[in-house]
Design a protein around this motif. Structure first.
Motif, PDB file in Angstrom:
ATOM      1  N   VAL A 102      36.096  13.086  56.793  1.00 46.18           N
ATOM      2  CA  VAL A 102      36.343  12.488  55.466  1.00 46.18           C
ATOM      3  C   VAL A 102      37.405  13.230  54.625  1.00 46.18           C
ATOM      4  CG1 VAL A 102      35.160  11.740  53.216  1.00 46.18           C
ATOM      5  CG2 VAL A 102      33.654  11.657  55.485  1.00 46.18           C
ATOM      6  N   VAL A 103      38.225  12.433  53.905  1.00 43.09           N
ATOM      7  CA  VAL A 103      39.300  12.983  53.167  1.00 43.09           C
ATOM      8  C   VAL A 103      39.308  12.293  51.900  1.00 43.09           C
ATOM      9  CG1 VAL A 103      41.903  13.611  53.226  1.00 43.09           C
ATOM     10  CG2 VAL A 103      40.800  13.167  55.330  1.00 43.09           C
ATOM     11  N   GLY A 104      39.157  13.271  50.692  1.00 39.77           N
ATOM     12  CA  GLY A 104      39.198  12.749  49.221  1.00 39.77           C
ATOM     13  C   GLY A 104      39.509  13.855  48.448  1.00 39.77           C
ATOM     14  N   ASP A 105      39.321  13.465  47.057  1.00 39.38           N
ATOM     15  CA  ASP A 105      39.821  14.345  46.235  1.00 39.38           C
ATOM     16  C   ASP A 105      38.665  14.577  44.764  1.00 39.38           C
ATOM     17  OD1 ASP A 105      40.167  11.614  45.100  1.00 39.38           O
ATOM     18  OD2 ASP A 105      41.382  12.643  43.670  1.00 39.38           O
ATOM     19  N   SER A 106      37.450  13.890  44.846  1.00 38.04           N
ATOM     20  CA  SER A 106      36.830  13.841  43.712  1.00 38.04           C
ATOM     21  C   SER A 106      35.221  14.088  43.841  1.00 38.04           C
ATOM     22  CB  SER A 106      37.012  12.333  43.116  1.00 38.04           C
ATOM     23  OG  SER A 106      36.139  12.267  41.767  1.00 38.04           O
ATOM     24  N   GLU A 107      34.549  14.182  42.904  1.00 38.18           N
ATOM     25  CA  GLU A 107      33.073  14.470  42.929  1.00 38.18           C
ATOM     26  C   GLU A 107      32.277  13.427  43.661  1.00 38.18           C
ATOM     27  OE1 GLU A 107      30.334  13.470  39.360  1.00 38.18           O
ATOM     28  OE2 GLU A 107      31.643  14.805  38.677  1.00 38.18           O
ATOM     29  N   ASN A 108      32.926  12.034  43.434  1.00 40.86           N
ATOM     30  CA  ASN A 108      32.361  10.795  44.124  1.00 40.86           C
ATOM     31  C   ASN A 108      32.555  10.829  45.891  1.00 40.86           C
ATOM     32  OD1 ASN A 108      35.099  10.155  44.060  1.00 40.86           O
ATOM     33  ND2 ASN A 108      34.597   7.976  43.928  1.00 40.86           N
TER      34      ASN A 108
END
Length: 225
Positions: free
Chosen positions: A172-178
């Motif tokens: 998984v790649v992401g940037d936020s608390e969600n």
């Protein structure tokens, strides 16, 4: 071995102005394992992105509230849209606004939650959400009023069940608390450098690059793993 991939949109595939970074398009198209677009946006946005990329439509939308896979052509919803609406109505009664104008494309197609613009006050929204048994995600792009237990982690779990893939196989790649809930369940979790502290704390690795640069860096590391 290259893993199946779940990727956020805003802040991960975009630049600092929320424009899609064109450099990410071909690497996503060419990824040899299933790609799932996992976002806080309403369902039409990730569906449209998949269509224009020319990849199978596999999406987690509304922070896990909506999950669709072209593989089985099934759309499932989780979350209490009516409860979110009650929170927003009481928020307006306090003199605040959702903040997206009269047409409000941000919320027009939402079916499991509602979003409030970051220029509106957060604390009264959180208090009203708690009073209705709801939760507020601050994604860095909007405040999302959603049901407890509905998140990208549960959305990814549903995807894996339907694809017959172990959740530990996913990156998984992401940037936020969600993204944090999905980070905690996936086999590999990568936060781009512009990620918030919650996402960084939950990630296995934080890239040196931000936004699209970070995403491309993440793909390089996943190919070499």
């Amino acid at each position: 071995m290259t893993p199946p991939l779940a990727v956020d949109i805003d802040g991960t595939l975009t630049d600092s102005n929320r424009a899609l970074d064109p450099r990410v398009l071909d690497p996503i198209r060419e990824w040899p394992e299933p790609v799932v677009v996992a976002t806080g946006k309403a369902l039409p946005y990730p569906v449209g992105l998949c269509e224009f990329l020319g990849i199978p439509v596999r999406v987690i939308a509304e922070n896990g509230g909506a999950v669709y896979l072209a593989d089985d052509d099934e759309l499932e919803f989780h979350g209490d849209r009516e409860a979110a609406q009650r929170v927003v109505e009481e928020y307006r009664e306090l003199g605040h606004e959702v903040g997206y104008g009269k047409v409000d494309f941000t919320n027009r197609w939402r079916e499991t939650e509602l979003a409030v613009n970051l220029d509106q006050p957060l604390e009264p929204l959180k208090e009203l959400a708690a009073a209705h048994g709801m939760h507020v995600f601050d994604t860095g792009y909007a405040y999302h009023v959603t049901s407890p237990g509905v998140d990208k982690g549960e959305g990814l779990r549903a995807v894996c069940d339907r694809l017959g893939v172990g959740i530990e196989e996913f990156a998984v790649v992401g940037d936020s608390e969600n993204d944090a809930a999905a980070f905690e369940l996936a086999g590999t979790a990568v936060a781009v450098a512009n990620a918030d502290e919650t996402a960084k704390a939950a990630a296995d690795h934080v890239t040196e690059g931000s936004y699209g640069d970070g995403f491309l860096e993440a793909l390089d590391s996943l190919r070499d793993a």
